[in-house]
Design a protein around this motif. Structure first.
Motif, short mmCIF file in Angstrom:
data_model
loop_
_atom_site.label_atom_id
_atom_site.label_comp_id
_atom_site.label_asym_id
_atom_site.label_seq_id
_atom_site.Cartn_x
_atom_site.Cartn_y
_atom_site.Cartn_z
N GLY A 75 -1.39 -5.34 1.14
CA GLY A 75 -2.32 -4.73 2.08
C GLY A 75 -3.43 -3.95 1.40
O GLY A 75 -3.27 -3.44 0.30
N ALA A 76 -4.56 -3.86 2.09
CA ALA A 76 -5.72 -3.16 1.54
C ALA A 76 -5.44 -1.67 1.35
O ALA A 76 -5.94 -1.06 0.39
CB ALA A 76 -6.92 -3.36 2.47
N ASP A 77 -4.65 -1.08 2.25
CA ASP A 77 -4.35 0.35 2.12
C ASP A 77 -3.56 0.63 0.85
O ASP A 77 -3.79 1.64 0.16
CB ASP A 77 -3.58 0.85 3.34
N ARG A 125 0.41 13.29 5.89
CA ARG A 125 0.60 13.07 4.46
C ARG A 125 -0.65 12.54 3.77
O ARG A 125 -0.94 12.89 2.62
CB ARG A 125 1.79 12.12 4.24
N ARG A 126 -1.40 11.70 4.45
CA ARG A 126 -2.64 11.18 3.87
C ARG A 126 -3.63 12.31 3.63
O ARG A 126 -4.21 12.45 2.54
CB ARG A 126 -3.25 10.12 4.80
N LYS A 127 -3.84 13.14 4.65
CA LYS A 127 -4.78 14.25 4.52
C LYS A 127 -4.31 15.26 3.48
O LYS A 127 -5.13 15.88 2.78
CB LYS A 127 -4.96 14.94 5.87
N LEU A 128 -3.01 15.43 3.36
CA LEU A 128 -2.47 16.37 2.37
C LEU A 128 -2.80 15.91 0.96
O LEU A 128 -3.20 16.72 0.12
CB LEU A 128 -0.96 16.50 2.55
N VAL A 129 -2.62 14.62 0.67
CA VAL A 129 -2.95 14.09 -0.66
C VAL A 129 -4.44 14.29 -0.95
O VAL A 129 -4.83 14.69 -2.05
CB VAL A 129 -2.57 12.60 -0.76
N VAL A 130 -5.29 14.03 0.05
CA VAL A 130 -6.73 14.20 -0.13
C VAL A 130 -7.06 15.66 -0.43
O VAL A 130 -7.82 15.97 -1.37
CB VAL A 130 -7.49 13.74 1.13
N ALA A 131 -6.50 16.58 0.34
CA ALA A 131 -6.79 18.01 0.15
C ALA A 131 -6.31 18.50 -1.21
O ALA A 131 -7.03 19.23 -1.91
CB ALA A 131 -6.13 18.82 1.27
N LEU A 182 4.17 6.04 1.35
CA LEU A 182 4.17 4.62 1.01
C LEU A 182 4.84 3.73 2.05
O LEU A 182 4.29 2.67 2.39
CB LEU A 182 4.83 4.42 -0.36
N PRO A 183 6.02 4.09 2.60
CA PRO A 183 6.64 3.20 3.59
C PRO A 183 5.81 3.00 4.86
O PRO A 183 6.06 2.06 5.62
CB PRO A 183 7.97 3.92 3.93
N ALA A 184 4.82 3.86 5.09
CA ALA A 184 3.97 3.72 6.27
C ALA A 184 2.88 2.67 6.07
O ALA A 184 2.30 2.19 7.05
CB ALA A 184 3.34 5.06 6.63
N ILE A 185 2.59 2.30 4.82
CA ILE A 185 1.52 1.34 4.57
C ILE A 185 2.00 0.05 3.91
O ILE A 185 1.22 -0.88 3.72
CB ILE A 185 0.40 1.97 3.72
N VAL A 186 3.31 0.00 3.55
CA VAL A 186 3.87 -1.20 2.93
C VAL A 186 5.14 -1.59 3.67
O VAL A 186 5.98 -0.73 3.98
CB VAL A 186 4.20 -0.95 1.43
N ALA A 187 5.29 -2.87 3.97
CA ALA A 187 6.48 -3.36 4.67
C ALA A 187 7.74 -3.09 3.84
O ALA A 187 7.69 -3.08 2.61
CB ALA A 187 6.35 -4.85 4.94
N SER A 188 8.86 -2.90 4.52
CA SER A 188 10.11 -2.53 3.85
C SER A 188 10.51 -3.53 2.77
O SER A 188 10.96 -3.15 1.69
CB SER A 188 11.24 -2.41 4.89
N ASP A 189 10.32 -4.84 3.05
CA ASP A 189 10.75 -5.86 2.08
C ASP A 189 9.80 -5.95 0.88
O ASP A 189 10.09 -6.68 -0.07
CB ASP A 189 10.88 -7.23 2.75
N ARG A 190 8.68 -5.22 0.90
CA ARG A 190 7.74 -5.22 -0.21
C ARG A 190 7.72 -3.89 -0.97
O ARG A 190 6.94 -3.71 -1.90
CB ARG A 190 6.31 -5.52 0.30
N ARG A 229 -6.46 3.95 6.29
CA ARG A 229 -6.47 4.11 7.75
C ARG A 229 -5.43 5.14 8.19
O ARG A 229 -4.31 5.17 7.67
CB ARG A 229 -6.20 2.78 8.44
N PRO A 230 -5.79 6.01 9.14
CA PRO A 230 -4.83 6.97 9.68
C PRO A 230 -3.68 6.26 10.37
O PRO A 230 -3.86 5.20 10.98
CB PRO A 230 -5.65 7.79 10.68
N ILE A 231 -2.48 6.82 10.26
CA ILE A 231 -1.31 6.24 10.90
C ILE A 231 -0.74 7.28 11.85
O ILE A 231 -0.05 8.21 11.43
CB ILE A 231 -0.26 5.80 9.86
N PRO A 232 -1.03 7.17 13.15
CA PRO A 232 -0.66 8.21 14.11
C PRO A 232 0.82 8.54 14.12
O PRO A 232 1.20 9.68 14.36
CB PRO A 232 -1.10 7.61 15.45
N ALA A 233 1.67 7.55 13.84
CA ALA A 233 3.11 7.78 13.93
C ALA A 233 3.67 8.50 12.71
O ALA A 233 4.85 8.74 12.62
CB ALA A 233 3.84 6.45 14.11
N LEU A 234 2.82 8.87 11.74
CA LEU A 234 3.30 9.47 10.51
C LEU A 234 2.65 10.81 10.28
O LEU A 234 1.44 10.90 10.07
CB LEU A 234 2.99 8.57 9.33
#
Length: 402
Positions: free
Chosen positions: A10-12, A75-81, A129-137, A191-196
């Motif tokens: 994935g691009a993310d 978590r995404r915004k935290l890494v950026v900050a 990471l699990p929010a942007i990559v499928a479990s099997d990857r 991309r923001p992930i609302p569920a995370l």
């Protein structure tokens, strides 16, 4: 290569991967230039050694607190900050070095801030990471990230950092500031992930930390892995705390030879990141974890016995392979089984046990070697690993079914 990664992970992930590569180069540059900077200010060995300690200290002080905030915040915004703030701190240090106004206290303060930021950014990235990559990857994604760390941080950045410091003392720290700014910009485009993470009723920080501790120790396999690796790190760091003396007096190596001996870890680690996903699919998680314990035992015993540099180098390459395979397997396992809302806290408890064992081991190793000889810590480490293997052999059997 990047197009292939984008298509499969994935691009993310590509953005996160690139950000990791860039920031790892910066980290490695500072790791090489930092001691040179301190040594240019003071010749006091305690103050020079303290620069390393102040960057590690936040893991012992804040690991659990950072894990709780990772689960509270985006978590995404935290890494950026955090990366933005680390860039600002390094910019201040760069200006001080450039204007010849650097003090030991300033270097300590900046390194302490960098270490504090690391407790947040590393924990958040692992939980994200699990929010942007499928479990099997996930195994493949973790292997790519660890390979990037090995190449960027250990092979490329450290000689680069020393070279840049020779050119101009301020340059390496300015480069690191730039890498953190670039990494922040890259992660900001994911991309923001609302569920995370999911929104939950706010509780006290202490109660949230306790939830993470209870969850980890309530899961038999992860509890076994966390405790066994805390003890294994104690044994490892006790054995390797005096490696430079071991290399000189036991193996007869020069300082350059010692440097080459250290690179064997990186060589093995790079091989391990390539092999880890494939080995996990072929032989299974449980078998890999058990094999890793045997490799650690054999490594310590071999180093206790041998006086031949090539034998030591070969076993350290094998050990490097094991450490990366183990790391990929355990991180992936944790990402798959821990609930999303607890990933930060459980990961921070795991890190605290790892680093706590390492810190105690480093202190213990010097005492053992000073009292009973350079090979004593290796014999003790081998005995400890034998006990750990015996105690965890059956519990690790269930790992492949998790």
């Amino acid at each position: 290569m990047r197009a292939l990664v984008s298509a499969r992970l994935g691009a993310d992930f590509t953005k996160l991967w690139t950000a990791s590569a860039v920031s790892n180069v910066g980290d490695g540059v500072t790791m090489a230039a930092g001691p040179l900077l301190i040594a240019s200010i003071t010749t006091n060995p305690a103050l020079i050694g303290g620069a390393v300690f102040v960057q590690q200290l936040p893991w012992l002080l804040f690991a659990l607190i950072s894990g709780a905030y990772v689960d509270r915040l985006d978590r995404r915004k935290l890494v950026v900050a955090v990366n933005t703030l680390r860039a600002a701190a390094l910019t201040a240090l760069t200006l001080a070095v450039a204007t010849d106004t650097t003090t030991v206290a300033l270097v300590y303060a900046v390194f302490f801030l960098l270490g504090t930021g690391e407790t947040l950014a590393d924990t958040a990235a692992g939980a994200f990471l699990p929010a942007i990559v499928a479990s099997d990857r996930l195994a493949t994604a973790n292997a790519r990230l660890m390979a990037t760390f090995t190449i960027a941080n250990q092979f490329v950045a450290k000689p680069l950092g020393a070279w840049l410091f020779v050119i101009a003392a301020a340059v390496p720290f300015g480069v690191n500031a730039l890498t953190f700014a670039v990494a922040a910009a890259l992660v900001a485009t994911i991309r923001p992930i609302p569920a995370l993470p999911p929104v939950a009723p706010r509780r006290s920080l202490r109660m949230e930390i306790t939830d993470g501790v209870r969850w980890l120790f309530g899961h038999r396999l992860l509890r076994t892995l966390a405790v066994s690796m805390g003890l294994a790190n104690l044994a490892f760091c006790a054995a390797f705390a005096t490696l430079v003396l071991y290399a000189r007096q036991r193996l007869g190596l020069s300082d350059i030879g010692y440097g080459f001996l250290l690179t064997t870890f990186a060589v093995g680690g790079l091989i391990g990141t390539v092999l880890a996903p494939r080995l996990q699919r072929i032989v299974g998680t449980g078998t890999l974890l058990r094999a890793g314990l045997v490799v650690e035992l054999v490594t310590h015993a071999t180093l206790a016995i041998t006086t031949t540099p090539l034998v030591a180098a070969a076993i350290l390459i094998a050990f490097g392979i094991h450490t990366m395979v183990w790391g990929v397997v355990v991180v992936t396992l944790r990402q798959r089984v821990v609930p999303t809302q607890l990933l930060g806290r459980v990961g921070s408890v795991y890190s605290l046990l790892d680093l706590g064992g390492a810190a105690l081991g480093s202190l213990l190793g010097g005492l053992l070697a000073g009292a009973w000889g350079l090979t004593t810590p290796f014999w003790v480490a081998a005995a400890v690993m034998a006990l750990i293997a015996a105690a965890t052999w059956r519990p690790l059997r269930t790992a492949s079914a998790t």
